[in-house]
Enzyme design. Structure first.
Site, PDB file in Angstrom:
ATOM      1  N   SER A 191      51.786  22.987  23.659  1.00  0.00           N
ATOM      2  CA  SER A 191      51.697  23.502  22.293  1.00  0.00           C
ATOM      3  C   SER A 191      50.245  23.383  21.834  1.00  0.00           C
ATOM      4  CB  SER A 191      52.605  22.705  21.368  1.00  0.00           C
ATOM      5  OG  SER A 191      52.736  23.404  20.149  1.00  0.00           O
ATOM      6  N   GLU A 222      44.879  34.174  20.394  1.00  0.00           N
ATOM      7  CA  GLU A 222      45.872  34.560  19.399  1.00  0.00           C
ATOM      8  C   GLU A 222      45.349  34.581  17.957  1.00  0.00           C
ATOM      9  OE1 GLU A 222      49.049  35.386  19.824  1.00  0.00           O
ATOM     10  OE2 GLU A 222      50.082  34.924  17.963  1.00  0.00           O
ATOM     11  N   HIS A 241      44.463  27.129  10.719  1.00  0.00           N
ATOM     12  CA  HIS A 241      44.753  26.614  12.067  1.00  0.00           C
ATOM     13  C   HIS A 241      44.455  25.134  12.239  1.00  0.00           C
ATOM     14  CE1 HIS A 241      45.769  27.087  16.260  1.00  0.00           C
ATOM     15  NE2 HIS A 241      44.793  26.246  16.508  1.00  0.00           N
ATOM     16  N   ASP A 261      45.723  29.726  21.667  1.00  0.00           N
ATOM     17  CA  ASP A 261      45.923  29.896  20.221  1.00  0.00           C
ATOM     18  C   ASP A 261      45.074  28.837  19.526  1.00  0.00           C
ATOM     19  OD1 ASP A 261      46.748  29.988  17.585  1.00  0.00           O
ATOM     20  OD2 ASP A 261      48.887  30.131  18.054  1.00  0.00           O
ATOM     21  N   SER A 297      52.900  40.300  17.706  1.00  0.00           N
ATOM     22  CA  SER A 297      51.768  39.501  18.205  1.00  0.00           C
ATOM     23  C   SER A 297      51.862  39.323  19.712  1.00  0.00           C
ATOM     24  CB  SER A 297      51.774  38.116  17.557  1.00  0.00           C
ATOM     25  OG  SER A 297      51.878  38.232  16.172  1.00  0.00           O
ATOM     26  N   ASP A 344      51.414  39.505  11.583  1.00  0.00           N
ATOM     27  CA  ASP A 344      51.719  38.074  11.757  1.00  0.00           C
ATOM     28  C   ASP A 344      51.032  37.258  10.647  1.00  0.00           C
ATOM     29  OD1 ASP A 344      50.774  35.442  12.610  1.00  0.00           O
ATOM     30  OD2 ASP A 344      51.267  35.895  14.675  1.00  0.00           O
ATOM     31  N   ASN A 345      49.714  37.423  10.515  1.00  0.00           N
ATOM     32  CA  ASN A 345      48.986  36.598   9.546  1.00  0.00           C
ATOM     33  C   ASN A 345      49.495  36.856   8.127  1.00  0.00           C
ATOM     34  OD1 ASN A 345      47.632  36.764  12.002  1.00  0.00           O
ATOM     35  ND2 ASN A 345      45.626  36.390  11.116  1.00  0.00           N
ATOM     36  N   HIS A 398      51.860  27.300  20.081  1.00  0.00           N
ATOM     37  CA  HIS A 398      53.036  26.648  19.494  1.00  0.00           C
ATOM     38  C   HIS A 398      54.310  26.889  20.316  1.00  0.00           C
ATOM     39  CE1 HIS A 398      50.376  26.276  16.068  1.00  0.00           C
ATOM     40  NE2 HIS A 398      50.228  27.585  16.042  1.00  0.00           N
ATOM     41  N   HIS A 409      56.610  31.553  12.129  1.00  0.00           N
ATOM     42  CA  HIS A 409      57.003  32.924  11.794  1.00  0.00           C
ATOM     43  C   HIS A 409      58.295  33.321  12.510  1.00  0.00           C
ATOM     44  CE1 HIS A 409      53.141  32.903  10.126  1.00  0.00           C
ATOM     45  NE2 HIS A 409      52.495  33.716  10.919  1.00  0.00           N
ATOM     46  N   SER A 457      54.101  21.355  16.056  1.00  0.00           N
ATOM     47  CA  SER A 457      54.727  22.685  15.993  1.00  0.00           C
ATOM     48  C   SER A 457      55.815  22.931  17.041  1.00  0.00           C
ATOM     49  CB  SER A 457      53.653  23.768  16.113  1.00  0.00           C
ATOM     50  OG  SER A 457      53.009  23.681  17.365  1.00  0.00           O
ATOM     51  N   LYS A 489      48.589  42.622  15.062  1.00  0.00           N
ATOM     52  CA  LYS A 489      48.662  41.163  15.010  1.00  0.00           C
ATOM     53  C   LYS A 489      48.238  40.692  13.621  1.00  0.00           C
ATOM     54  CE  LYS A 489      48.011  36.704  15.585  1.00  0.00           C
ATOM     55  NZ  LYS A 489      47.477  35.851  14.523  1.00  0.00           N
ATOM     56  N   ASN A 515      43.960  38.562  18.080  1.00  0.00           N
ATOM     57  CA  ASN A 515      44.126  38.458  16.624  1.00  0.00           C
ATOM     58  C   ASN A 515      43.765  39.758  15.916  1.00  0.00           C
ATOM     59  OD1 ASN A 515      44.491  36.748  14.124  1.00  0.00           O
ATOM     60  ND2 ASN A 515      42.413  37.485  13.803  1.00  0.00           N
ATOM     61  N   GLN A 518      49.776  40.100  23.222  1.00  0.00           N
ATOM     62  CA  GLN A 518      49.371  39.078  24.198  1.00  0.00           C
ATOM     63  C   GLN A 518      49.702  39.530  25.619  1.00  0.00           C
ATOM     64  OE1 GLN A 518      47.627  36.453  24.349  1.00  0.00           O
ATOM     65  NE2 GLN A 518      47.612  35.382  22.408  1.00  0.00           N
ATOM     66  N   CYS A 553      53.178  34.823   7.371  1.00  0.00           N
ATOM     67  CA  CYS A 553      52.949  33.730   6.406  1.00  0.00           C
ATOM     68  C   CYS A 553      53.712  33.970   5.111  1.00  0.00           C
ATOM     69  CB  CYS A 553      51.457  33.551   6.145  1.00  0.00           C
ATOM     70  SG  CYS A 553      50.590  32.868   7.587  1.00  0.00           S
TER      71      CYS A 553
HETATM   72  P1  NAI Z   1      40.547  35.506   7.246  1.00  0.00           P
HETATM   73  O1  NAI Z   1      39.155  35.359   7.738  1.00  0.00           O
HETATM   74  O2  NAI Z   1      41.165  36.858   7.140  1.00  0.00           O
HETATM   75  O3  NAI Z   1      40.721  34.812   5.808  1.00  0.00           O
HETATM   76  C1  NAI Z   1      40.162  33.600   5.431  1.00  0.00           C
HETATM   77  C2  NAI Z   1      39.612  33.787   4.025  1.00  0.00           C
HETATM   78  O4  NAI Z   1      39.178  32.540   3.509  1.00  0.00           O
HETATM   79  C3  NAI Z   1      38.398  34.727   3.998  1.00  0.00           C
HETATM   80  O5  NAI Z   1      38.624  35.781   3.089  1.00  0.00           O
HETATM   81  C4  NAI Z   1      37.252  33.827   3.557  1.00  0.00           C
HETATM   82  O6  NAI Z   1      36.306  34.514   2.758  1.00  0.00           O
HETATM   83  C5  NAI Z   1      37.982  32.742   2.773  1.00  0.00           C
HETATM   84  N1  NAI Z   1      37.267  31.476   2.713  1.00  0.00           N
HETATM   85  C6  NAI Z   1      36.500  30.897   3.678  1.00  0.00           C
HETATM   86  N2  NAI Z   1      36.024  29.726   3.240  1.00  0.00           N
HETATM   87  C7  NAI Z   1      36.505  29.538   1.987  1.00  0.00           C
HETATM   88  C8  NAI Z   1      36.373  28.497   1.043  1.00  0.00           C
HETATM   89  N3  NAI Z   1      35.627  27.428   1.296  1.00  0.00           N
HETATM   90  N4  NAI Z   1      37.029  28.626  -0.137  1.00  0.00           N
HETATM   91  C9  NAI Z   1      37.781  29.728  -0.413  1.00  0.00           C
HETATM   92  N5  NAI Z   1      37.926  30.759   0.464  1.00  0.00           N
HETATM   93  C10 NAI Z   1      37.313  30.654   1.651  1.00  0.00           C
HETATM   94  O7  NAI Z   1      41.435  34.592   8.197  1.00  0.00           O
HETATM   95  P2  NAI Z   1      43.039  34.608   8.307  1.00  0.00           P
HETATM   96  O8  NAI Z   1      43.432  35.518   9.405  1.00  0.00           O
HETATM   97  O9  NAI Z   1      43.595  34.775   6.962  1.00  0.00           O
HETATM   98  O10 NAI Z   1      43.303  33.128   8.865  1.00  0.00           O
HETATM   99  C11 NAI Z   1      43.062  31.973   8.071  1.00  0.00           C
HETATM  100  C12 NAI Z   1      43.429  30.751   8.896  1.00  0.00           C
HETATM  101  O11 NAI Z   1      44.827  30.757   9.177  1.00  0.00           O
HETATM  102  C13 NAI Z   1      42.759  30.679  10.260  1.00  0.00           C
HETATM  103  O12 NAI Z   1      42.493  29.338  10.575  1.00  0.00           O
HETATM  104  C14 NAI Z   1      43.797  31.242  11.199  1.00  0.00           C
HETATM  105  O13 NAI Z   1      43.575  30.850  12.523  1.00  0.00           O
HETATM  106  C15 NAI Z   1      45.047  30.667  10.596  1.00  0.00           C
HETATM  107  N6  NAI Z   1      46.309  31.348  10.872  1.00  0.00           N
HETATM  108  C16 NAI Z   1      47.428  30.595  10.678  1.00  0.00           C
HETATM  109  C17 NAI Z   1      48.675  31.134  10.879  1.00  0.00           C
HETATM  110  C18 NAI Z   1      49.876  30.308  10.692  1.00  0.00           C
HETATM  111  O14 NAI Z   1      50.972  30.725  11.063  1.00  0.00           O
HETATM  112  N7  NAI Z   1      49.785  29.134  10.107  1.00  0.00           N
HETATM  113  C19 NAI Z   1      48.854  32.541  11.293  1.00  0.00           C
HETATM  114  C20 NAI Z   1      47.615  33.262  11.421  1.00  0.00           C
HETATM  115  C21 NAI Z   1      46.396  32.674  11.206  1.00  0.00           C
END
Ligand code: NAI
Length: 476
Positions: A74, A199, A344, A137, A405, A233-234, A51, A397, A79, A229, A224, A409, A238
């Protein structure tokens, strides 16, 4: 200099914001100070796909200060902060008429075709010099190199019409064209890449899959899963940027509303806390019994989306999974309920299914905010077309959390580039002492006074006074 950004006249505004961000990014500034003079990344040509925000600008300029040459795109069509992109291109010493910074290929509101063109452009420098490092990322840059090489090995790229996946169609167009123009382009780039630092959770999943299938072409560091991180960050990122996105998009009062968060991982935990902080009644959905139990113990109702979809005023997906909110779910939502995704990729919500619903009409309220109205008059507000709303509707963020984070990197780039032998092909995490160091670099500016172990206490715990303080099994 080659570049493609929205408007270079935004550079001065971007530079002002970058200067403010630097103050909030002590980890990155410490990297600049520590390595000033030694240039550990001299010779690195980093293709960055992340991003293009103000915070990322501070990362890019840190990599440059450490000696790297950098090209940037990006990793999401919505983003980019155009003023940040402009400032990076103009650079610290250039002007809009004579840009002297880093080639950036990114603007807010790219089409999918433009997105993948930009992804290709970061891989090659003028005079045919290719990237030798990737900073990724979500794994799109890494995927492009892998797919490109696979098709070159086969000598043919499938026609774009062979898939109904709109994103993949654009990838196939890029690769088909490059096969015609330079039949060994991706094979050559793959050989030169020393490694990738990834990332996010979703990109890391893709790397482990390739590693398991023995198809990973170069080594990787999973940034990650540095504690500093994903547990910061997550979660805390968020916690800040989810409500920021909802507020900027809709300005709806969150207090008293029913909000559903799908997924209670690191991102979901931060999202649930932020909505509860605004006074919403938060319901969590989960597939993992451990995370479901955590949510229950944290005081949230845990339910199935099917059972609560009609009660929700706000639904946000945070799973990294696909088809979490289906077209049937959307049809069952309340009138003017708000729907968004913070994971993501944009496959968590079935946007294609919504668009194909008979009689449904889409009206844009403003960029990245659409009202979808059914033939019976009911409507649903969808944020950022189902793409990550904290970056599409707000600015992602804040700097301080991204400093954690991005310091990971920078350290990961240095590790792979300078200690290639220590990182054979596979997916690695940074050693714990570096993770602890990233945290340490962020304590002073928050006024944290850390307690120091005595030698006797350290001996009692069986650890060194200087750390690492926890075993690899500790979960924080
Ligand atoms: P995580 O693996 O810690 O959490 C995801 C959770 O969703 C898990 O607990 C899993 O059991 C649950 N899950 C999976 N399928 C499901 C379903 N069908 N119904 C309900 N729950 C379900 O992953 P994290 O780190 O929380 O990341 C989640 C997403 O967010 C990823 O795609 C990651 O890349 C993205 N992300 C986005 C950020 C942003 O700024 N928008 C920042 C960091 C990560």
């Amino acid at each position: 200099m080659e570049f493609n950004v929205a408007d270079l006249s935004l550079a001065e505004y971007g530079r002002t914001e970058i200067t403010l961000a630097e103050h909030e990014m002590p980890g990155l500034m410490a990297m600049r100070e520590r390595y000033s003079g030694s240039a550990p990344l001299a010779g690195a040509r980093i293709a960055g796909s992340l991003h293009m925000t103000v915070q990322t600008a501070v990362l890019i300029e840190t990599l440059v200060d450490l000696g790297a040459e950098v090209r940037w795109a990006s990793c999401n069509i919505f983003s980019t902060q155009d003023h940040a992109a402009a400032a990076v291109v103009v650079g610290r010493d250039g002007t809009p008429d004579a840009p002297a910074g880093v080639p950036v290929f990114a603007w807010k509101g790219e089409s999918l075709a433009e997105y993948w063109d930009c992804a290709e452009k970061i891989m090659t420098w003028p005079e045919g010099r290719d990237a030798n490092m990737i900073l990724d990322d979500g794994g799109d840059a890494t995927m492009l190199v892998h797919l490109g090489k696979e098709y070159e090995d086969q000598g043919v790229v499938p026609p774009p019409e062979s898939t109904d996946n709109a994103e993949l169609r654009e990838v196939l167009k890029v690769l088909g064209r490059s096969l015609q123009e330079d039949p060994k382009k991706w094979t050559r780039i793959a050989e030169k890449i020393q490694g990738v630092t990834e990332e996010t959770t979703t990109g890391v999943h893709r790397l482990y899959e390739r590693s398991r299938d023995n198809t990973l072409l170069f080594t990787a560091i999973n940034v990650n899963d540095s504690v500093t991180k994903s547990k910061f960050d997550n979660k805390y990122g968020c916690r800040h940027s989810l409500v920021d996105g909802i507020n900027r998009a809709t300005d709806v009062l969150i207090g008293g509303k029913v909000a559903v968060i799908c997924g209670y991982g690191d991102v979901g935990k931060g999202c649930a806390e932020s909505l509860r902080g605004q006074g919403a009644r938060v319901i969590v959905t989960e597939i993992d019994p451990i995370c479901a139990l955590q949510a229950a113990m944290d005081g949230y109702q845990v339910a199935r989306l099917d059972d609560v979809v009609g009660d929700a005023d706000i639904i946000v997906t945070a799973t990294g999974c696909k088809d979490v909110v289906t077209a049937d779910h959307i049809a069952a939502m309340k009138h003017q309920a708000i729907l968004g995704n913070i994971g993501h990729f944009d496959n968590e919500i079935d946007m294609a299914g919504l668009a194909e619903t008979p009689g449904v009409e889409r009206k844009q309220v403003k960029p990245q905010v659409d009202v979808w109205t059914y033939s019976d008059g009911k409507s649903v507000i969808v944020l950022s077309e189902g793409r990550l709303l904290n970056l599409g509707n707000a600015t992602g963020h804040p700097s301080f959390v991204m400093s954690n984070s991005f310091t990971n990197q920078v350290l990961a780039q240095i590790e792979i580039f300078t200690k290639a032998d220590s990182y054979p092909i596979g997916v690695h995490v940074l050693p714990k002492h570096l993770d602890e160091e990233v945290a340490r670099l962020h304590l002073e500016s928050l006024g944290v006074d850390l307690t120091e172990l005595t030698k006797d206490q350290a001996h009692y715990l069986g650890i060194d006074v200087a750390g690492p303080y926890k075993s690899e099994l500790y979960r924080y």
